[in-house]
Design a protein around this motif. Structure first.
Motif, PDB file in Angstrom:
ATOM      1  N   ILE A  80       0.819  -1.210   0.000  1.00 15.98           N
ATOM      2  CA  ILE A  80       0.000   0.000   0.000  1.00 15.98           C
ATOM      3  C   ILE A  80       0.853   1.260   0.000  1.00 15.98           C
ATOM      4  O   ILE A  80       0.325   2.365  -0.105  1.00 15.98           O
ATOM      5  CB  ILE A  80      -0.979   0.024   1.198  1.00 15.98           C
ATOM      6  N   GLY A  81       2.184   1.107   0.128  1.00 15.48           N
ATOM      7  CA  GLY A  81       3.064   2.259  -0.025  1.00 15.48           C
ATOM      8  C   GLY A  81       3.004   2.746  -1.462  1.00 15.48           C
ATOM      9  O   GLY A  81       2.973   1.942  -2.395  1.00 15.48           O
ATOM     10  N   VAL A  82       2.956   4.062  -1.659  1.00 10.61           N
ATOM     11  CA  VAL A  82       2.867   4.625  -3.011  1.00 10.61           C
ATOM     12  C   VAL A  82       4.208   4.438  -3.710  1.00 10.61           C
ATOM     13  O   VAL A  82       5.251   4.870  -3.225  1.00 10.61           O
ATOM     14  CB  VAL A  82       2.493   6.118  -2.963  1.00 10.61           C
ATOM     15  N   SER A  83       4.173   3.780  -4.852  1.00 16.67           N
ATOM     16  CA  SER A  83       5.393   3.504  -5.608  1.00 16.67           C
ATOM     17  C   SER A  83       5.355   4.215  -6.951  1.00 16.67           C
ATOM     18  O   SER A  83       4.354   4.135  -7.670  1.00 16.67           O
ATOM     19  CB  SER A  83       5.548   1.992  -5.834  1.00 16.67           C
ATOM     20  N   ASN A  84       6.449   4.892  -7.282  1.00 17.29           N
ATOM     21  CA  ASN A  84       6.589   5.518  -8.596  1.00 17.29           C
ATOM     22  C   ASN A  84       7.551   4.739  -9.492  1.00 17.29           C
ATOM     23  O   ASN A  84       7.956   5.212 -10.545  1.00 17.29           O
ATOM     24  CB  ASN A  84       7.081   6.963  -8.448  1.00 17.29           C
ATOM     25  N   SER A  85       7.903   3.522  -9.051  1.00 16.96           N
ATOM     26  CA  SER A  85       8.860   2.713  -9.808  1.00 16.96           C
ATOM     27  C   SER A  85       8.242   2.206 -11.102  1.00 16.96           C
ATOM     28  O   SER A  85       7.143   1.656 -11.103  1.00 16.96           O
ATOM     29  CB  SER A  85       9.333   1.524  -8.965  1.00 16.96           C
ATOM     30  N   LYS A  86       8.953   2.392 -12.200  1.00 18.79           N
ATOM     31  CA  LYS A  86       8.489   1.908 -13.496  1.00 18.79           C
ATOM     32  C   LYS A  86       9.211   0.628 -13.909  1.00 18.79           C
ATOM     33  O   LYS A  86       8.941   0.073 -14.989  1.00 18.79           O
ATOM     34  CB  LYS A  86       8.682   2.983 -14.557  1.00 18.79           C
ATOM     35  N   ALA A  87      10.131   0.164 -13.078  1.00 14.02           N
ATOM     36  CA  ALA A  87      10.919  -1.014 -13.456  1.00 14.02           C
ATOM     37  C   ALA A  87      11.299  -1.826 -12.223  1.00 14.02           C
ATOM     38  O   ALA A  87      12.460  -2.184 -12.033  1.00 14.02           O
ATOM     39  CB  ALA A  87      12.167  -0.583 -14.214  1.00 14.02           C
ATOM     40  N   PHE A  88      10.305  -2.150 -11.381  1.00 11.57           N
ATOM     41  CA  PHE A  88      10.611  -2.947 -10.198  1.00 11.57           C
ATOM     42  C   PHE A  88      11.035  -4.360 -10.626  1.00 11.57           C
ATOM     43  O   PHE A  88      10.331  -5.016 -11.400  1.00 11.57           O
ATOM     44  CB  PHE A  88       9.400  -3.028  -9.269  1.00 11.57           C
ATOM     45  N   PRO A  89      12.165  -4.849 -10.121  1.00  9.06           N
ATOM     46  CA  PRO A  89      12.669  -6.167 -10.532  1.00  9.06           C
ATOM     47  C   PRO A  89      11.940  -7.305  -9.807  1.00  9.06           C
ATOM     48  O   PRO A  89      12.491  -7.955  -8.916  1.00  9.06           O
ATOM     49  CB  PRO A  89      14.149  -6.106 -10.141  1.00  9.06           C
ATOM     50  N   PHE A  90      10.699  -7.558 -10.190  1.00  8.13           N
ATOM     51  CA  PHE A  90       9.895  -8.589  -9.531  1.00  8.13           C
ATOM     52  C   PHE A  90      10.442  -9.970  -9.912  1.00  8.13           C
ATOM     53  O   PHE A  90      10.475 -10.336 -11.085  1.00  8.13           O
ATOM     54  CB  PHE A  90       8.438  -8.465  -9.966  1.00  8.13           C
ATOM     55  N   HIS A  91      10.829 -10.721  -8.894  1.00  9.88           N
ATOM     56  CA  HIS A  91      11.438 -12.038  -9.106  1.00  9.88           C
ATOM     57  C   HIS A  91      10.323 -13.069  -9.248  1.00  9.88           C
ATOM     58  O   HIS A  91       9.872 -13.664  -8.273  1.00  9.88           O
ATOM     59  CB  HIS A  91      12.354 -12.369  -7.920  1.00  9.88           C
ATOM     60  N   MET A  92       9.881 -13.280 -10.470  1.00 10.03           N
ATOM     61  CA  MET A  92       8.754 -14.166 -10.704  1.00 10.03           C
ATOM     62  C   MET A  92       9.055 -15.594 -10.273  1.00 10.03           C
ATOM     63  O   MET A  92       8.182 -16.292  -9.730  1.00 10.03           O
ATOM     64  CB  MET A  92       8.380 -14.138 -12.191  1.00 10.03           C
ATOM     65  N   GLY A  93      10.281 -16.041 -10.505  1.00  9.35           N
ATOM     66  CA  GLY A  93      10.628 -17.405 -10.135  1.00  9.35           C
ATOM     67  C   GLY A  93      10.513 -17.631  -8.640  1.00  9.35           C
ATOM     68  O   GLY A  93       9.951 -18.643  -8.181  1.00  9.35           O
ATOM     69  N   MET A  94      11.052 -16.679  -7.858  1.00  8.78           N
ATOM     70  CA  MET A  94      10.953 -16.797  -6.399  1.00  8.78           C
ATOM     71  C   MET A  94       9.497 -16.801  -5.954  1.00  8.78           C
ATOM     72  O   MET A  94       9.090 -17.614  -5.114  1.00  8.78           O
ATOM     73  CB  MET A  94      11.688 -15.631  -5.728  1.00  8.78           C
ATOM     74  N   ALA A  95       8.692 -15.906  -6.516  1.00 14.84           N
ATOM     75  CA  ALA A  95       7.293 -15.825  -6.128  1.00 14.84           C
ATOM     76  C   ALA A  95       6.553 -17.109  -6.468  1.00 14.84           C
ATOM     77  O   ALA A  95       5.713 -17.590  -5.693  1.00 14.84           O
ATOM     78  CB  ALA A  95       6.628 -14.641  -6.822  1.00 14.84           C
ATOM     79  N   GLN A  96       6.884 -17.690  -7.602  1.00 18.03           N
ATOM     80  CA  GLN A  96       6.205 -18.917  -8.011  1.00 18.03           C
ATOM     81  C   GLN A  96       6.617 -20.090  -7.141  1.00 18.03           C
ATOM     82  O   GLN A  96       5.773 -20.875  -6.696  1.00 18.03           O
ATOM     83  CB  GLN A  96       6.516 -19.214  -9.483  1.00 18.03           C
ATOM     84  N   VAL A  97       7.906 -20.214  -6.871  1.00 14.74           N
ATOM     85  CA  VAL A  97       8.390 -21.311  -6.023  1.00 14.74           C
ATOM     86  C   VAL A  97       7.829 -21.195  -4.607  1.00 14.74           C
ATOM     87  O   VAL A  97       7.440 -22.196  -3.985  1.00 14.74           O
ATOM     88  CB  VAL A  97       9.937 -21.334  -6.009  1.00 14.74           C
TER      89      VAL A  97
END
Length: 350
Positions: free
Chosen positions: A267-284
């Motif tokens: 819920i923190g306001v983020s202005n990031s346009k390129a957050f490095p979301f680690h999809m593999g970690m989230a999926q595992v």
């Protein structure tokens, strides 16, 4: 009238602006008795706002008294004490009819959905505020709810409750709150109200951690927050994390700290346009990830009832009070995070 205006990075000024007026039959004008400074106002103050324009009045948190209404406003009259929700809805679309004003189908951009983020909707850090679609965008304040509590109910408390609700906190769980400003403190209160057995709290400012401990939060002490969190949860991680900062680093901490099959709510306001979301970690890890902006109207009925019942105490997050004329100093203090500052209120009468 007098108001604060934004003129660029770290440049807030106090001076004269035009008086607001009823220009549509659905409008109302509210005399502001108390205004607040929100953490998201600091994005504007830091030069990373939601509009490139300057000269407008910031602020989206206020309590006041109705001064005037348009002919089609039947639910409010001059003299009514009201809370002005931060999110702005219309009276015409399906989503606003259900209270989900942050999803207004008629809004052309995010600057249509909140006061004080562009010249489109002048903000509440002023002596008076024009409120469009007043039947939807005003809330009558019950007796016994103070201005201090009501200001927190305009945005901080609803955002916190929304974040905890989307984290699906269940009785007996351990919750981590990252960021212990006003929203984070209200997230801790909300988590307890939802039945959390433990609430851990992370923040870089020691005074905020100390204050959070008075509300039952277990502060994360030490430089390696992830390791400390793991130790405090017997190596498992919290069941849910509510992130109330919005930086890449704190969102990454939330994703890494939460347990297997846990839930993360940003819920923190983020202005990031390129957050490095680690999809593999989230999926595992089989994570659930939620992010969004709160529709204040939707959350308010529950929060007003909880406040009246004493289950949450929004006013405790207030730490400082300034005259509106001292607005530039108030912004400077809030931005510095010094002197134990948590929530600042502004008095437009001074």
């Amino acid at each position: 009238m007098k108001a604060l205006t934004y003129h660029g990075r770290h440049d807030i000024r106090y001076g004269d602006v035009p008086d607001p007026a009823v220009t549509s039959p659905t409008d109302a004008v509210v005399q502001v008795t108390t205004a607040g400074i929100c953490g998201s106002d600091l994005h504007i103050y830091g030069g990373n706002g939601f509009s490139p324009e300057i000269g407008y009045t910031p602020g989206h948190e206020c309590v006041g008294v109705v001064l005037d209404t348009g002919d089609q406003v039947t639910g409010f009259k001059p003299g009514d004490r009201v809370l002005v929700p931060a999110s702005v809805g219309c009276t015409l679309c399906r989503t606003c009819a259900t209270g989900l004003t942050a999803r207004c189908e008629r809004a052309r951009s995010s600057t249509d959905l909140c006061y004080g983020v562009s010249p489109k909707l002048p903000g509440s850090q002023a002596q008076a505020l024009s409120v469009p679609h007043a039947e939807v965008n005003l809330v009558r304040l019950p007796e016994g709810i103070s201005d201090e509590a009501a200001i927190v109910l305009t945005d901080n408390a609803p955002t916190a409750w929304y974040g905890c609700r989307r984290a699906r906190i269940r009785p007996g769980e351990t919750v981590l709150v990252i960021g212990l400003g006003p929203v984070g403190l209200m997230a801790a209160q909300s988590a307890f109200a939802m039945g959390a057995a433990r609430v851990l709290g992370a923040d870089l400012v020691a005074e905020r951690r100390t204050f959070a401990a008075t509300l039952g939060v277990e502060p994360i002490e030490g430089e390696d927050a992830r390791t400390v969190i793991r130790e405090m949860t017997a190596g498992r991680g919290p069941d849910a994390v509510v992130e109330a900062v919005g930086s890449d680093a704190t969102i990454e901490l939330a994703l890494k700290a939460v347990r297997q099959a846990g839930r993360v709510s940003v819920i923190g306001v983020s202005n990031s346009k390129a957050f490095p979301f680690h999809m593999g970690m989230a999926q595992v890890k089989e994570l659930e990830f939620a992010i969004g902006l709160c529709s204040t109207h939707y959350e308010l009925p529950a929060l007003i009832a909880l406040t009246q019942a004493g289950r949450i105490t929004p006013g405790v997050v207030v730490s400082h009070r300034f005259a509106l004329s001292e607005g530039p100093t108030a912004y400077e203090l809030f931005n510095s995070r010094a002197d134990g500052v948590r929530k600042i209120l502004l008095d437009p009468a001074r």
